[in-house]
Design a protein around this motif. Structure first.
Motif, short mmCIF file in Angstrom:
data_model
loop_
_atom_site.label_atom_id
_atom_site.label_comp_id
_atom_site.label_asym_id
_atom_site.label_seq_id
_atom_site.Cartn_x
_atom_site.Cartn_y
_atom_site.Cartn_z
N LEU A 9 0.82 -1.21 0.00
CA LEU A 9 0.00 0.00 0.00
C LEU A 9 0.86 1.26 0.00
CD1 LEU A 9 -2.78 -1.08 2.53
CD2 LEU A 9 -3.05 -0.71 0.07
N ALA A 10 1.96 1.25 0.73
CA ALA A 10 2.85 2.42 0.75
C ALA A 10 3.53 2.59 -0.61
CB ALA A 10 3.91 2.26 1.85
N LEU A 11 3.87 1.48 -1.24
CA LEU A 11 4.46 1.53 -2.58
C LEU A 11 3.47 2.12 -3.58
CD1 LEU A 11 7.19 0.60 -3.87
CD2 LEU A 11 5.96 -1.46 -4.62
N PHE A 43 -2.02 4.69 9.36
CA PHE A 43 -1.22 4.36 8.18
C PHE A 43 -1.37 5.43 7.10
CE2 PHE A 43 -0.16 2.25 4.21
CZ PHE A 43 1.03 1.61 4.55
N ASP A 44 -2.58 5.99 6.96
CA ASP A 44 -2.78 7.09 6.02
C ASP A 44 -1.87 8.27 6.35
OD1 ASP A 44 -4.64 5.81 4.47
OD2 ASP A 44 -6.38 6.70 5.44
N LEU A 220 6.42 2.85 10.19
CA LEU A 220 7.75 3.08 9.64
C LEU A 220 7.86 2.50 8.22
CD1 LEU A 220 10.03 2.37 12.73
CD2 LEU A 220 9.52 4.58 11.67
N THR A 221 7.25 1.34 8.03
CA THR A 221 7.22 0.75 6.68
C THR A 221 6.52 1.69 5.71
OG1 THR A 221 7.19 -1.50 7.57
CG2 THR A 221 6.45 -1.21 5.30
N GLY A 222 5.40 2.28 6.15
CA GLY A 222 4.64 3.19 5.31
C GLY A 222 5.41 4.45 4.97
N ILE A 223 6.06 5.05 5.98
CA ILE A 223 6.80 6.29 5.76
C ILE A 223 7.98 6.07 4.82
CG2 ILE A 223 8.24 8.04 6.85
CD1 ILE A 223 6.49 7.75 9.36
N ILE A 224 8.80 5.08 5.11
CA ILE A 224 10.02 4.85 4.34
C ILE A 224 9.70 4.43 2.91
CG2 ILE A 224 12.09 3.42 4.15
CD1 ILE A 224 12.08 3.28 7.25
N THR A 225 8.76 3.49 2.76
CA THR A 225 8.42 2.99 1.42
C THR A 225 7.78 4.06 0.56
OG1 THR A 225 8.09 0.77 2.35
CG2 THR A 225 7.22 1.17 0.14
N SER A 226 6.83 4.81 1.13
CA SER A 226 6.17 5.86 0.35
C SER A 226 7.14 6.98 -0.01
CB SER A 226 4.96 6.42 1.11
OG SER A 226 5.35 7.03 2.33
N PHE A 227 8.07 7.28 0.89
CA PHE A 227 9.07 8.32 0.60
C PHE A 227 9.96 7.91 -0.57
CE2 PHE A 227 13.55 9.54 1.12
CZ PHE A 227 13.44 10.91 0.90
N ILE A 228 10.52 6.71 -0.52
CA ILE A 228 11.44 6.27 -1.57
C ILE A 228 10.73 6.16 -2.91
CG2 ILE A 228 12.89 4.35 -2.36
CD1 ILE A 228 13.54 3.78 0.59
#
Length: 268
Positions: A9-11, A43-44, A220-228
């Motif tokens: 979802l973050a991706l 998560f949003d 943390l998974t959401g922040i890092i993955t969506s950022f990258i």
């Protein structure tokens, strides 16, 4: 939610937030088609933090310049093309704030459906194709005046309807007004910063007053993955847009929209 779903979802959020293909649609579809649970408010917020960090860091020089010019125009009366652009971005943000506040309950109750997503995906895909065929794509983002900015802002407001795509609607409007593809994308991305800040702040306030459990690992998974993924998306989109135009995204939207219609009709 598990770690795979959080990563996926973050991706999706990161790659689709700034492409003209609708991040909200792609985040709703996994629950509608695959039966995934709603990712939840926390998560949003995390995903918004990641995408906000990506666009701010990518445009860090422009952000500093525009903020400096904006405050200079307020406190020192200075006038420059940067201060004008900053005020035009502020103006373009207002319609989405008003429309989002007035329509949020209606959208949540009636418009977060796969049928609406399929329809808006196709309709706004066709509009994007039509605007991209404008033979007079010559203006930079600095050509924006109050009329153009308000028009693009109204287009952004329509993006509260799932499947529309905030970046898709604003880029379509800017292309229609004669912005170059690169200028339309830059203006759209810069416009996203106050909107993401406001949306993330609103969700953060709701989260602070809710009893929703918070899973730090998922956040943390959401922040890092969506950022990258968002940073990569912005970089390559701006590098390639002048050569490839909007046609690949139009084709993708049409395939996605009609494919979704087919899926819904077979399931009905």
């Amino acid at each position: 939610m598990n770690y795979f779903e959080a990563f996926a979802l973050a991706l999706i959020q990161g790659f689709t937030e700034f492409l003209p293909i609708s991040s909200s649609a792609h985040l709703i579809l996994p629950s509608a088609i695959l039966g995934w649970e709603d990712q939840g408010l926390a998560f949003d917020v995390a995903a918004h933090i990641g995408t906000l960090a990506a666009v701010v860091i990518y445009f860090r020089k422009e952000v500093v310049s525009l903020l400096s010019a904006l405050f200079g125009s307020i406190f020192k009366g200075e006038r420059s093309k940067e201060s004008k652009l900053a005020w035009m971005i502020v103006l373009a943000t207002i319609p989405a704030c008003v429309f989002g506040f007035l329509m949020k309950d209606i959208v949540e109750l009636y418009l977060r459906s796969a049928w609406v997503i399929a329809t808006t995906t196709v309709v706004f895909g066709v509009l994007l194709w039509w605007a991209d065929k404008n033979p007079n794509l010559n203006d930079s983002e600095y050509s924006a005046d109050w009329k153009k900015s308000l028009f693009i802002g109204i287009a952004q407001a329509l993006a509260v309807i799932p499947g529309t795509s905030r970046s898709g609607a604003t880029i379509t409007a800017a292309l229609y007004l004669g912005f170059t593809r690169e200028a339309a994308a830059r203006f759209s991305f810069l416009m996203s910063i106050p909107i993401i800040v406001l949306a993330g702040g609103y969700q953060g306030l709701k989260l602070a007053t809710s009893s929703e459990p918070i899973h730090v690992g998922f956040l943390l998974t959401g922040i890092i993955t969506s950022f990258i993924s968002a940073y990569i998306c912005i970089y390559f989109f701006l590098k390639l847009i002048s050569r490839m135009g909007m046609t690949p995204f139009v084709i993708y939207r049409l395939i996605l929209g009609f494919g979704l219609f087919g899926y819904l009709l077979m399931g009905s």
